[in-house]
Write a protein that holds these residues in place. Sequence first.
Motif, mmCIF file in Angstrom:
data_model
loop_
_atom_site.group_PDB
_atom_site.id
_atom_site.type_symbol
_atom_site.label_atom_id
_atom_site.label_comp_id
_atom_site.label_asym_id
_atom_site.label_seq_id
_atom_site.Cartn_x
_atom_site.Cartn_y
_atom_site.Cartn_z
ATOM 1 N N THR A 11 0.799 -1.223 0.000
ATOM 2 C CA THR A 11 0.000 0.000 0.000
ATOM 3 C C THR A 11 0.831 1.271 0.000
ATOM 4 O O THR A 11 0.298 2.354 -0.240
ATOM 5 C CB THR A 11 -0.954 0.034 1.216
ATOM 6 N N ILE A 27 -5.837 7.461 -3.862
ATOM 7 C CA ILE A 27 -4.399 7.373 -3.580
ATOM 8 C C ILE A 27 -3.928 8.684 -2.975
ATOM 9 O O ILE A 27 -4.634 9.699 -3.046
ATOM 10 C CB ILE A 27 -3.563 7.067 -4.847
ATOM 11 N N ILE A 56 3.783 6.590 -3.474
ATOM 12 C CA ILE A 56 2.353 6.348 -3.660
ATOM 13 C C ILE A 56 1.819 5.644 -2.418
ATOM 14 O O ILE A 56 2.432 4.697 -1.917
ATOM 15 C CB ILE A 56 2.093 5.441 -4.887
ATOM 16 N N LEU A 111 -1.691 3.788 -1.382
ATOM 17 C CA LEU A 111 -3.004 3.321 -1.828
ATOM 18 C C LEU A 111 -3.969 3.445 -0.655
ATOM 19 O O LEU A 111 -3.873 2.702 0.314
ATOM 20 C CB LEU A 111 -2.940 1.871 -2.310
#
Length: 135
Positions: free
Chosen positions: A73, A108, A115, A117
């Motif tokens: 994630t 996001i 990044i 998520l």
Amino acid sequence: MALDSVHLCRISFPKLSLLATRMPGLQAKLFSLLSAEIGKVATLAANHRTEERMAGFLLDMSERYARRGFSATRFKLAMARNEIANYLRMATETASRVLRRLTDDGVIAVKQREILLLQAKRLAELAVAADSRPD
């Protein structure tokens, strides 16, 4: 060209082919891995909406990091925006706009190349939409 730190092991294709014919399990695994990769590339290359292609790309990166024992994630994109755009067959500005839309929608979070998520399920729904739409 490697986009991140990698470890390589050079394997002779003829020797690997010979070994695979002697070991049906290895041959089946190789075919499975190759067909999965071909399927991913075909999905990303298909005429899907930009959001769907980006969602598929981010999920693929997530899965790759998870397989290597890292967070699924939160990960760093080793590719620059223009490289991602080229890979997904879109303009750099389009890739940036899509990432911005996904950020604005709370799917996001983006901080430079990192990044996060936030809604992996929603991202998966976007990517699945690409597979379920008629051509």
